[in-house]
Design an enzyme around this catalytic site. Structure first.
Site, short mmCIF file in Angstrom:
data_model
loop_
_atom_site.label_atom_id
_atom_site.label_comp_id
_atom_site.label_asym_id
_atom_site.label_seq_id
_atom_site.Cartn_x
_atom_site.Cartn_y
_atom_site.Cartn_z
N ARG A 185 -5.02 -1.77 8.95
CA ARG A 185 -6.17 -2.64 8.63
C ARG A 185 -5.69 -3.86 7.89
O ARG A 185 -4.62 -3.87 7.28
CB ARG A 185 -7.14 -1.92 7.67
N ASN A 235 -10.88 -3.05 -5.18
CA ASN A 235 -10.15 -2.12 -6.05
C ASN A 235 -10.87 -1.84 -7.37
O ASN A 235 -10.52 -0.89 -8.08
CB ASN A 235 -8.74 -2.63 -6.35
N TRP A 236 -11.90 -2.62 -7.71
CA TRP A 236 -12.68 -2.34 -8.93
C TRP A 236 -13.36 -0.98 -8.84
O TRP A 236 -13.78 -0.43 -9.85
CB TRP A 236 -13.75 -3.41 -9.16
N ASP A 238 0.82 -1.21 0.00
CA ASP A 238 0.00 0.00 0.00
C ASP A 238 0.86 1.26 0.00
O ASP A 238 1.94 1.30 0.58
CB ASP A 238 -0.91 0.00 1.24
N ARG A 290 0.30 7.63 -2.82
CA ARG A 290 0.82 8.70 -1.96
C ARG A 290 2.32 8.92 -2.17
O ARG A 290 2.82 10.04 -2.13
CB ARG A 290 0.51 8.39 -0.49
C1 IPE Z 1 -1.32 0.15 -3.59
O1 IPE Z 1 -1.11 1.52 -3.62
C2 IPE Z 1 -1.48 -0.45 -4.97
C3 IPE Z 1 -2.79 -1.10 -5.26
C4 IPE Z 1 -3.81 -1.20 -4.44
C5 IPE Z 1 -2.93 -1.67 -6.57
P1 IPE Z 1 -2.34 2.53 -3.63
O2 IPE Z 1 -2.74 2.77 -5.04
O3 IPE Z 1 -3.42 2.01 -2.74
O4 IPE Z 1 -1.68 3.83 -3.03
P2 IPE Z 1 -2.39 4.92 -2.07
O5 IPE Z 1 -3.03 4.19 -0.94
O6 IPE Z 1 -3.37 5.67 -2.91
O7 IPE Z 1 -1.24 5.76 -1.61
MG MG Z 2 -4.04 2.37 -0.81
#
Ligand code: IPE
Ligand code: MG
Length: 231
Positions: A172, A50-51, A2, A6
């Site tokens: 989490r 994530n979808w 994760d 950011r």
């Molecule tokens: C994790 O990084 C990558 C995936 C879930 C594919 P994020 O995309 O969740 O990065 P943040 O949380 O927006 O920083």
């Molecule tokens: Mg994230």
């Protein structure tokens, strides 16, 4: 894994750049785990939740995955890594599905490490799938044991994770390995995933090594079991 977004934003880069950097971190992570003798690694790559992201980001992620797999496949096989998927592939774009199927079958002989990608994965959904599979087998209630259910999960045949690492300061589990992590140790770090390098991994493992795992037992019981083993 994760914090890609950011990480990128904090550098004035695009989220896509963050995901690209994230794949490089994943590569370093897997290589270092292999060097250290870790035999099972699961990367939470794309959750069912994530979808909900913008379409463009989703298609970028799947393209990135396909390109990365095509590029790294030979190295993966040479290193003895067996690629495996936790999740429902049938809902993924055709090219992604094909590239994954090829990679899984070409690497099936790998014996040094099993690398699971949790892709279109949801821990709750996996447990539900397992329940449905048991129903289909018309098992008697007494026959529904933890072993019987675990044998229907994507992780069937693999050990439960000793350590679950989450980066980027989030505290989490987000639907990751709900069943399997019942007795896992957890490591949380503020570090964004693209910055989670080998040194960060070593820090996590040192932290893990300092923990006492009792699995519900008392220290005295554990000491007794240990002395029995040694005698
Ligand atoms: C994790 O990084 C990558 C995936 C879930 C594919 P994020 O995309 O969740 O990065 P943040 O949380 O927006 O920083
Ligand atoms: Mg994230």
């Amino acid at each position: 894994m994760d914090g890609n977004g950011r990480w990128a934003t904090s550098r004035g880069l695009s989220r896509s750049d963050g995901h690209k950097a994230g794949t490089e971190a994943a590569k370093e992570f897997v290589t270092e785990c292999l060097k250290l003798g870790v035999q099972h690694v699961t990367l939470y790559t794309f959750s069912r939740e994530n979808w909900a992201r913008p379409k463009e980001e989703i298609s970028f992620l799947f393209d990135l995955l396909v390109r990365f797999m095509r590029r790294e496949m030979d190295a993966l096989i040479k290193q003895g890594i067996r690629l495996n998927i936790f999740g429902d592939l049938s809902e993924l774009p055709f090219t992604t599905r094909q590239a994954i199927k090829t990679a899984v079958s070409l690497s099936s002989g790998g014996s040094k490490m099993t690398l699971n990608l949790a892709l279109n994965y949801s821990g709750r959904d996996d447990i539900m799938r397992a329940c449905k599979a048991l129903c289909k087998k018309k098992l008697a209630p007494e026959a529904i044991t933890e072993q019987a259910l675990a044998a229907e999960l994507y992780s069937a045949g693999q050990p439960d994770p000793d350590l679950v690492i989450r980066t980027s300061g989030e505290l989490r589990l987000s639907n990751f390995l709900l069943w399997e992590s019942a007795y896992s140790e957890f490591y949380f770090t503020e570090t964004y995933w693209p910055d989670f390098d080998s040194a960060e991994l070593h820090k996590a493992l040192e932290d893990y090594a300092s923990r006492g795992r009792r699995f519900g037992k008392t220290d005295a019981q554990l000491a007794e079991a240990e002395s029995g083993k040694n005698s």
